[in-house]
Design an enzyme around this catalytic site. Structure first.
Site, PDB file in Angstrom:
ATOM      1  N   ASP A  17      -4.774  -0.385  10.177  1.00 36.38           N
ATOM      2  CA  ASP A  17      -3.475  -1.019   9.945  1.00 36.38           C
ATOM      3  C   ASP A  17      -2.615   0.024   9.215  1.00 36.38           C
ATOM      4  OD1 ASP A  17      -1.493  -3.106   9.379  1.00 36.38           O
ATOM      5  OD2 ASP A  17      -2.292  -3.050   7.343  1.00 36.38           O
ATOM      6  N   ASP A  19       0.945  -0.676   7.053  1.00 41.03           N
ATOM      7  CA  ASP A  19       1.538  -1.117   5.782  1.00 41.03           C
ATOM      8  C   ASP A  19       0.492  -1.782   4.898  1.00 41.03           C
ATOM      9  OD1 ASP A  19       4.798  -1.120   6.323  1.00 41.03           O
ATOM     10  OD2 ASP A  19       3.623  -1.446   8.126  1.00 41.03           O
ATOM     11  N   ASP A  48       7.069  -8.530  -5.531  1.00 45.88           N
ATOM     12  CA  ASP A  48       5.705  -9.042  -5.348  1.00 45.88           C
ATOM     13  C   ASP A  48       5.617 -10.201  -4.358  1.00 45.88           C
ATOM     14  OD1 ASP A  48       4.383  -7.185  -6.782  1.00 45.88           O
ATOM     15  OD2 ASP A  48       3.870  -8.464  -8.487  1.00 45.88           O
ATOM     16  N   ASP A 176      -5.659  -4.510   5.289  1.00 47.00           N
ATOM     17  CA  ASP A 176      -5.538  -5.020   3.915  1.00 47.00           C
ATOM     18  C   ASP A 176      -5.257  -6.510   3.827  1.00 47.00           C
ATOM     19  OD1 ASP A 176      -2.209  -5.109   2.870  1.00 47.00           O
ATOM     20  OD2 ASP A 176      -2.788  -4.533   4.894  1.00 47.00           O
TER      21      ASP A 176
END
Length: 225
Positions: A17, A19, A48, A176
């Site tokens: 992946d 990003d 965030d 992620d």
């Protein structure tokens, strides 16, 4: 042909992946989306919060960032157009590779493992940003293209395997987020979650990651052991 054996598994290809896995793009994406929201009179979000808006492509990013009563297609398209114009100019203002990623890629190349990127970022942005930060380190890069479903649909991962004439058990998928773990699972690949990204170990574990790593060194030893 060189490859390393991991148990009964021979990895010839590592699929990443982008990003939150290779590059920390969070601030540039958040800035672009906040600019687009502001331009249309909508309220902005804290950086965030964007960790949870990202992962399913830019249309979903904008849709999630808009107020509950403004998620219609027309509004999303207008804000998305503004987002893309801004991001095109500012996509490298704050973006940088995570610690050790460049060294990891050099090591994989030396070993003879092929590398690919499969991202939900629009294809043209993905190709450009990978080249900017990693030169020709990757053998192939696929972003989200017209007419192709976004991850967790496994089509582009399967296409990548076909490109390398590689069996599922000879490849590993690295990401992620839950989207990435589902992508790997849907494609039938061993999936490694990186805890340094946007979502963290708890989400990766809940999404069925086969392994979770906390550093690029740990990731390398997981790929080649």
């Amino acid at each position: 042909e060189k490859y390393y054996i991991k148990g009964d598994v021979m990895y010839k290809v590592a699929i990443f992946d982008l990003d939150g896995t290779l590059l920390n793009t969070l601030k540039d994406l958040a800035d672009a989306c906040n600019f687009a929201l502001r331009s249309h009179g909508f309220s902005e979000h804290q950086i965030d919060e964007y960790k949870y808006f990202l992962g399913n492509g830019v249309y979903k990013l904008v849709e999630r960032a808009l107020p509950m009563d403004k998620k219609d297609g027309e509004t999303v398209d207008k804000v998305l157009t503004e987002f893309k114009k801004y991001y095109e100019k500012h996509k490298s203002d704050f973006t940088k590779p995570y610690d050790g990623i460049e060294e990891l890629l050099i090591a994989l190349k030396e070993i003879g493992i092929k590398t690919a990127v499969v991202s939900n970022k629009p294809h043209e942005f993905a190709v450009e940003i990978v080249e900017r930060y990693f030169g020709k380190s990757f053998d192939i890069v696929f972003g989200k293209r017209e007419g192709y479903l976004a991850k967790p649909d496994p089509t582009t991962v399967i296409e990548t395997l076909n490109h390398f004439k590689c069996k599922k058990e000879e490849a590993v998928y690295i990401g992620d987020s839950d989207v990435d773990m589902f992508t790997g699972k849907n494609a039938g690949l061993f999936s490694i979650g990186v805890a340094w990204g946007f979502r963290g170990a708890r989400e990766l574990s809940a999404a069925g990651a086969n392994k979770i790593v906390y550093t690029s060194e740990e990731l390398l030893s997981e790929i080649i052991k």
